[in-house]
Design an enzyme around this catalytic site. Sequence first.
Site, PDB file in Angstrom:
ATOM      1  N   GLY A  90     -36.056  71.768   0.149  1.00 33.15           N
ATOM      2  CA  GLY A  90     -35.712  71.761   1.361  1.00 33.15           C
ATOM      3  C   GLY A  90     -34.339  71.934   1.679  1.00 33.15           C
ATOM      4  O   GLY A  90     -33.446  71.294   2.319  1.00 33.15           O
ATOM      5  N   ASN A  92     -33.226  74.834   3.722  1.00 28.66           N
ATOM      6  CA  ASN A  92     -32.987  75.845   4.732  1.00 28.66           C
ATOM      7  C   ASN A  92     -32.266  75.638   5.793  1.00 28.66           C
ATOM      8  O   ASN A  92     -31.713  76.316   6.705  1.00 28.66           O
ATOM      9  CB  ASN A  92     -34.363  76.653   5.314  1.00 28.66           C
ATOM     10  CG  ASN A  92     -35.200  75.673   5.813  1.00 28.66           C
ATOM     11  OD1 ASN A  92     -35.907  74.944   5.122  1.00 28.66           O
ATOM     12  ND2 ASN A  92     -35.047  75.270   7.076  1.00 28.66           N
ATOM     13  N   THR A  93     -31.789  74.351   5.854  1.00 29.50           N
ATOM     14  CA  THR A  93     -30.890  73.607   6.874  1.00 29.50           C
ATOM     15  C   THR A  93     -30.371  72.437   6.515  1.00 29.50           C
ATOM     16  O   THR A  93     -30.795  71.882   5.255  1.00 29.50           O
ATOM     17  CB  THR A  93     -31.541  73.441   8.116  1.00 29.50           C
ATOM     18  OG1 THR A  93     -31.012  72.991   9.251  1.00 29.50           O
ATOM     19  CG2 THR A  93     -32.763  72.349   7.970  1.00 29.50           C
ATOM     20  N   GLY A  94     -29.206  71.935   6.996  1.00 24.90           N
ATOM     21  CA  GLY A  94     -28.847  70.525   6.899  1.00 24.90           C
ATOM     22  C   GLY A  94     -28.234  70.273   5.503  1.00 24.90           C
ATOM     23  O   GLY A  94     -27.447  71.179   5.113  1.00 24.90           O
ATOM     24  N   ILE A  95     -28.407  69.109   4.874  1.00 26.23           N
ATOM     25  CA  ILE A  95     -27.512  68.938   3.666  1.00 26.23           C
ATOM     26  C   ILE A  95     -28.019  69.867   2.686  1.00 26.23           C
ATOM     27  O   ILE A  95     -27.073  70.402   1.630  1.00 26.23           O
ATOM     28  CB  ILE A  95     -28.031  67.365   3.248  1.00 26.23           C
ATOM     29  CG1 ILE A  95     -27.524  66.283   4.507  1.00 26.23           C
ATOM     30  CG2 ILE A  95     -27.289  67.022   1.914  1.00 26.23           C
ATOM     31  CD1 ILE A  95     -28.112  64.996   4.171  1.00 26.23           C
ATOM     32  N   TYR A 245     -41.280  55.001   6.305  1.00 26.69           N
ATOM     33  CA  TYR A 245     -39.888  56.057   5.537  1.00 26.69           C
ATOM     34  C   TYR A 245     -39.284  54.855   4.596  1.00 26.69           C
ATOM     35  O   TYR A 245     -38.786  55.522   3.728  1.00 26.69           O
ATOM     36  CB  TYR A 245     -39.085  56.012   6.914  1.00 26.69           C
ATOM     37  CG  TYR A 245     -37.842  57.160   6.558  1.00 26.69           C
ATOM     38  CD1 TYR A 245     -37.927  58.197   5.882  1.00 26.69           C
ATOM     39  CD2 TYR A 245     -36.604  56.346   6.647  1.00 26.69           C
ATOM     40  CE1 TYR A 245     -36.730  58.880   5.784  1.00 26.69           C
ATOM     41  CE2 TYR A 245     -35.335  57.017   6.392  1.00 26.69           C
ATOM     42  CZ  TYR A 245     -35.535  58.265   5.756  1.00 26.69           C
ATOM     43  OH  TYR A 245     -34.363  58.997   5.305  1.00 26.69           O
TER      44      TYR A 245
END
Length: 407
Positions: A90, A92-95, A245
Site C-alpha cells: 500500500g 502509492n500514496t500517504g504513509i 475497523y
Amino acid sequence: MSEAVTRPGAGSGEETQPGSGSSGFPPGFDPTAEATEKTLCFHGFWAWLVLLILVVICTAVIMWLLRKCIQGPAYRKANRIDGKVVIVTGCNTGIGKETVLELAKRGARIYMACRDAGRCEAARLEIMDRSHNQQLFNRTLDLGSLQSVRNFVERFKAEETKLDLLINNAGVMACPRTLTADGYEQQLGVNHLGHFLLTNLLLDRLKQSSPSRIVVVSSAAHLFGRINREDLMSEKSYGKFFGAYSQSKLANILFTRKLSTILKDTGVTVNCCHPGVVRTELNRHFSGPAWMKSVLQTGSLYFFKSPRAGAQTSLRLALDPGLDKTSGGYYSDCMRFPLVPWATNTDTADWLWRESERLVGLPPLEAPRNGNSANGNGSANGANGSGGAASGARDMQSVETVVVSRS
C-alpha cells in the site's frame, strides 16, 4: 483661598502649597522628566496596534509549538541499508509512499506492492526521480484477494532469494460493509487476513535473511476493538469504525505479539505501530455532511500529521540498529507504549491465529488446545453466509500455488 499647586515657572510672589518646596512641586518631583515620559507613552490607535502585534506573535509561537508536537519526533539516524530487499504494501500514496521514499534514499531494493498498478507506477517514477535509486519495482498485490497474495509471493520468490524487511502498511478504514473476493468482511480481510497470509508465506525468506524485520502498521483505534468470536465477519452487527475497523487493528496487534513468540530465536523480529492521526486517503469513505467533510479537510491541514511525519515510527522500527533484538512491541511517536489487557490476551491471540490459518487456508502451525475445533468455539464462524466464503477443503487446495515453509 490660594491655588493648591503652583504652575511651573511661576513667580516667587505666588503662593505655594503648604509643605512643598519653593518651586511649588512635591520634593523630588521633576516636571521635565514627567513631560518627557508622557511624550513617550502610546495612546489610542498605536497602543492597540502594539498590543495586537504582541498577541499575534505569541499566538504564532504557541501554534508553531503545537504543530511541532502534533507532527511528533522524526527518525534522524543516518544508517543506510544498501542492497537490502524490502517489501512495502500500500505505498502509492500517504504513509507508505513516504516510507518507500526514505528507504530508497538509504539504498534499499524495494518491491512496491499495490492494488492499483497505474498509481503505483506513477509513485515509483516519482520516488526514483527524488531518491536517485533505480532499484524500485512495481508489483500488483490486492490484499482483498487471497489468490492475489499467493500470486504476488510466487512471483517474488522467483525473483528474490532473500527478504530483509517486510512492512505491512496497506489498509482500509471505516468503509461501508463489503466483502473481499473470498467472501470475508472487507476491513478484517484486507487489514488482517491479507497481511496474515502474506507474512506467513514469506517467513522462509525472512528467516534465510536474518537478522530481518517485520513492521505492522496498526492504529490506536485498537483501544475500541474487541475480537468478536461469535461474529468475526460482522454479519450480525456492523460498525464501520468502532466495530470492524477497530477489530481489525486489534487483530494486527494480536498477530504481532503471537508471531513474535513463534519467531523467537530465529533472528526475525516483528513490531507494530500507531502512525498517528495522519492526513491520508484513508478517510475517503467519510459519509457525513459535505460541510463537515470540508471542515475536517481544512482542519487536517494543521491538526493532523503529514504523511511524512506519520511514516517516522515505521521508519524507526525498520531502520534503527538499536531495535535489532526487540520484538513484539507497540510503538507510537517513535516510542514504545504499553498495551491494554485485551491487546495482550494470549488466549485471544491463539484463537485468532488458528482461525486466521483456517480462513486463509494455511495448515495449522500448532495443534488446537483442549480439543477445540479450528475456530476455538466449535462453529465455522466467518466461513459461510458472507458471500460464500471458502470451505476448509478448498482452502487447503488453494495454497498449492506457493511452496509454504514456516518451519
